[in-house]
Design a protein around this motif. Sequence first.
Motif, PDB file in Angstrom:
ATOM      1  N   GLU A 218      12.163  -1.793  46.117  1.00 48.61           N
ATOM      2  CA  GLU A 218      11.467  -2.075  45.580  1.00 48.61           C
ATOM      3  C   GLU A 218      11.426  -1.846  44.913  1.00 48.61           C
ATOM      4  OE1 GLU A 218       9.285  -3.639  48.876  1.00 48.61           O
ATOM      5  OE2 GLU A 218      10.591  -4.594  49.987  1.00 48.61           O
ATOM      6  N   ALA A 219      10.306   0.064  44.728  1.00 49.50           N
ATOM      7  CA  ALA A 219      10.032   0.334  43.419  1.00 49.50           C
ATOM      8  C   ALA A 219      10.662   0.548  42.111  1.00 49.50           C
ATOM      9  CB  ALA A 219       9.289   1.851  44.364  1.00 49.50           C
ATOM     10  N   LEU A 220      12.047   0.803  42.614  1.00 46.98           N
ATOM     11  CA  LEU A 220      12.877   0.964  41.619  1.00 46.98           C
ATOM     12  C   LEU A 220      13.297  -0.281  40.643  1.00 46.98           C
ATOM     13  CD1 LEU A 220      15.156   2.689  39.631  1.00 46.98           C
ATOM     14  CD2 LEU A 220      16.532   1.446  41.320  1.00 46.98           C
ATOM     15  N   ALA A 221      13.251  -1.266  41.242  1.00 47.53           N
ATOM     16  CA  ALA A 221      12.892  -2.517  40.972  1.00 47.53           C
ATOM     17  C   ALA A 221      12.277  -3.189  39.937  1.00 47.53           C
ATOM     18  CB  ALA A 221      13.748  -4.249  42.079  1.00 47.53           C
ATOM     19  N   VAL A 222      11.254  -3.194  40.593  1.00 48.15           N
ATOM     20  CA  VAL A 222       9.737  -2.880  39.570  1.00 48.15           C
ATOM     21  C   VAL A 222       9.620  -2.371  38.338  1.00 48.15           C
ATOM     22  CG1 VAL A 222       6.992  -2.846  40.230  1.00 48.15           C
ATOM     23  CG2 VAL A 222       8.293  -3.687  42.383  1.00 48.15           C
ATOM     24  N   ARG A 223      10.142  -0.765  38.575  1.00 52.57           N
ATOM     25  CA  ARG A 223      10.226  -0.404  37.849  1.00 52.57           C
ATOM     26  C   ARG A 223      10.704  -0.792  36.721  1.00 52.57           C
ATOM     27  NH1 ARG A 223      10.033   4.782  41.485  1.00 52.57           N
ATOM     28  NH2 ARG A 223      12.250   3.967  41.271  1.00 52.57           N
ATOM     29  N   GLU A 224      11.992  -1.162  37.019  1.00 51.16           N
ATOM     30  CA  GLU A 224      13.185  -2.079  35.842  1.00 51.16           C
ATOM     31  C   GLU A 224      12.493  -2.695  35.601  1.00 51.16           C
ATOM     32  OE1 GLU A 224      16.862  -2.296  37.954  1.00 51.16           O
ATOM     33  OE2 GLU A 224      16.994  -0.786  37.892  1.00 51.16           O
ATOM     34  N   HIS A 225      12.110  -4.353  36.082  1.00 50.01           N
ATOM     35  CA  HIS A 225      11.201  -5.023  35.716  1.00 50.01           C
ATOM     36  C   HIS A 225      10.134  -4.842  34.680  1.00 50.01           C
ATOM     37  CE1 HIS A 225       9.456  -9.369  36.068  1.00 50.01           C
ATOM     38  NE2 HIS A 225       8.399  -8.423  36.262  1.00 50.01           N
ATOM     39  N   LEU A 226       9.518  -3.639  35.182  1.00 46.03           N
ATOM     40  CA  LEU A 226       8.011  -2.809  34.124  1.00 46.03           C
ATOM     41  C   LEU A 226       8.794  -3.176  32.853  1.00 46.03           C
ATOM     42  CD1 LEU A 226       5.058  -2.281  33.885  1.00 46.03           C
ATOM     43  CD2 LEU A 226       5.374  -0.193  34.913  1.00 46.03           C
ATOM     44  N   ALA A 227       9.627  -2.562  32.175  1.00 46.34           N
ATOM     45  CA  ALA A 227      10.580  -1.582  31.199  1.00 46.34           C
ATOM     46  C   ALA A 227      10.737  -2.545  30.721  1.00 46.34           C
ATOM     47  CB  ALA A 227      11.520  -1.294  31.799  1.00 46.34           C
ATOM     48  N   ALA A 228      11.556  -3.828  31.761  1.00 49.01           N
ATOM     49  CA  ALA A 228      12.278  -5.005  30.769  1.00 49.01           C
ATOM     50  C   ALA A 228      10.957  -5.842  29.812  1.00 49.01           C
ATOM     51  CB  ALA A 228      12.572  -6.159  31.880  1.00 49.01           C
ATOM     52  N   SER A 229       9.855  -5.841  30.427  1.00 54.10           N
ATOM     53  CA  SER A 229       8.222  -6.825  30.585  1.00 54.10           C
ATOM     54  C   SER A 229       7.651  -5.853  29.120  1.00 54.10           C
ATOM     55  CB  SER A 229       7.273  -6.601  31.202  1.00 54.10           C
ATOM     56  OG  SER A 229       7.927  -7.275  32.693  1.00 54.10           O
ATOM     57  N   GLN A 230       7.674  -4.311  29.055  1.00 47.72           N
ATOM     58  CA  GLN A 230       7.071  -3.444  28.589  1.00 47.72           C
ATOM     59  C   GLN A 230       7.801  -3.980  26.655  1.00 47.72           C
ATOM     60  OE1 GLN A 230       6.875   0.296  30.303  1.00 47.72           O
ATOM     61  NE2 GLN A 230       5.051   0.017  30.521  1.00 47.72           N
ATOM     62  N   ARG A 231       9.648  -4.298  27.032  1.00 46.63           N
ATOM     63  CA  ARG A 231      10.573  -4.025  25.470  1.00 46.63           C
ATOM     64  C   ARG A 231      10.088  -5.563  25.129  1.00 46.63           C
ATOM     65  NH1 ARG A 231      13.539  -1.878  29.124  1.00 46.63           N
ATOM     66  NH2 ARG A 231      15.103  -4.210  29.556  1.00 46.63           N
ATOM     67  N   GLU A 232       9.647  -6.682  26.122  1.00 43.58           N
ATOM     68  CA  GLU A 232       9.394  -8.257  25.564  1.00 43.58           C
ATOM     69  C   GLU A 232       7.978  -8.280  24.966  1.00 43.58           C
ATOM     70  OE1 GLU A 232       9.333 -10.388  28.671  1.00 43.58           O
ATOM     71  OE2 GLU A 232      11.553 -10.702  28.855  1.00 43.58           O
ATOM     72  N   LEU A 233       7.652  -7.015  24.914  1.00 44.95           N
ATOM     73  CA  LEU A 233       5.697  -6.511  25.214  1.00 44.95           C
ATOM     74  C   LEU A 233       6.056  -6.325  23.090  1.00 44.95           C
ATOM     75  CD1 LEU A 233       2.585  -7.646  25.026  1.00 44.95           C
ATOM     76  CD2 LEU A 233       2.839  -4.990  26.220  1.00 44.95           C
ATOM     77  N   GLN A 234       6.029  -5.602  23.491  1.00 41.65           N
ATOM     78  CA  GLN A 234       7.172  -4.835  21.820  1.00 41.65           C
ATOM     79  C   GLN A 234       7.252  -5.963  20.920  1.00 41.65           C
ATOM     80  OE1 GLN A 234       5.749  -1.928  21.187  1.00 41.65           O
ATOM     81  NE2 GLN A 234       6.295  -2.374  19.561  1.00 41.65           N
ATOM     82  N   GLU A 235       8.311  -6.393  21.195  1.00 41.78           N
ATOM     83  CA  GLU A 235       9.182  -7.789  20.582  1.00 41.78           C
ATOM     84  C   GLU A 235       8.223  -8.436  19.968  1.00 41.78           C
ATOM     85  OE1 GLU A 235      12.209  -9.157  22.819  1.00 41.78           O
ATOM     86  OE2 GLU A 235      13.182  -7.979  22.227  1.00 41.78           O
TER      87      GLU A 235
END
Length: 283
Positions: A218-235
């Motif tokens: 679950e922590a790995l999935a949350v980290r991946e989701h957080l990374a995707a959210s950070q990329r979207e925020l940067q865009e």
Amino acid sequence: MGTFYERTSHRVYELAVLVTAPVCGVLLAVLDIQPRSVETAMPEAMQVFWEFGLIVVGVAGLVGMFWPGELGTGLGIELAVVLTLGAIAARYVVAVVAVAGGQAVVVASFVGAVTLGSWLRAAEIVRSLRMLTACTRLASSRAVRGRNDDPAVGRLALLGPVAALRTRVVRRGQRSRCARHRRHATAEAEGRHAGALTDAASALVQSLRTRVTELETEALAVREHLAASQRELQELRTTFWDLTRTLQRWRDAILAPGATIRRVQALVTEEDRRARHQGGPIQ
């Protein structure tokens, strides 16, 4: 007088010493060998007495332990034997220490333990003989007072203390066996309890390991989701700054001196063409 187990269950070490003593004496006499300490510290007559004393002490001690007659006679023989055995062992300790000094501390300690054990057993036998004598005197005084005129009953009264003492020894052996059985049962119960606790602990550890694995996933999935959210925020930030700069240019063009509608339209058309060329129209 009891079975072999009842006679020896509380005197195993004494039995071992009494069996070993004549064997050592016979070997010394037959092989004609003497320890160096004995040859140096003892005269020849004392050496002969020491050899045959071991044989006599061992044989007489076994006779006293398994005496088939009166209990007092057997105890008296055993008392004389343990006193003599203690004296013989003490004489050997003195000889070894006198010859070898500090190097004989191990041998002197073990043989000295035989001496001490023999004299402690002698004190125990003296106490038992005193108890037996007191019981016999009490029975005799009761018989003299005429409490029971039957001769057969009087003889039973005389034998009563001896039987009581023998019964006490047998019961003490039975209590010791019962205590051993209880300790063994307690040890088995504790072992089973420890096994149950071990199984429960193993099951708990396994469940904890499974839960930890799930939490890691679950922590790995949350980290991946957080990374995707950070990329979207940067865009989104990049798009926001692009739009901000475009609006700033349009504002400057509108507020510029001599601005006309045609110039503003030309600027917007140029910005739209550039945006299409870079990736899409301006929304």
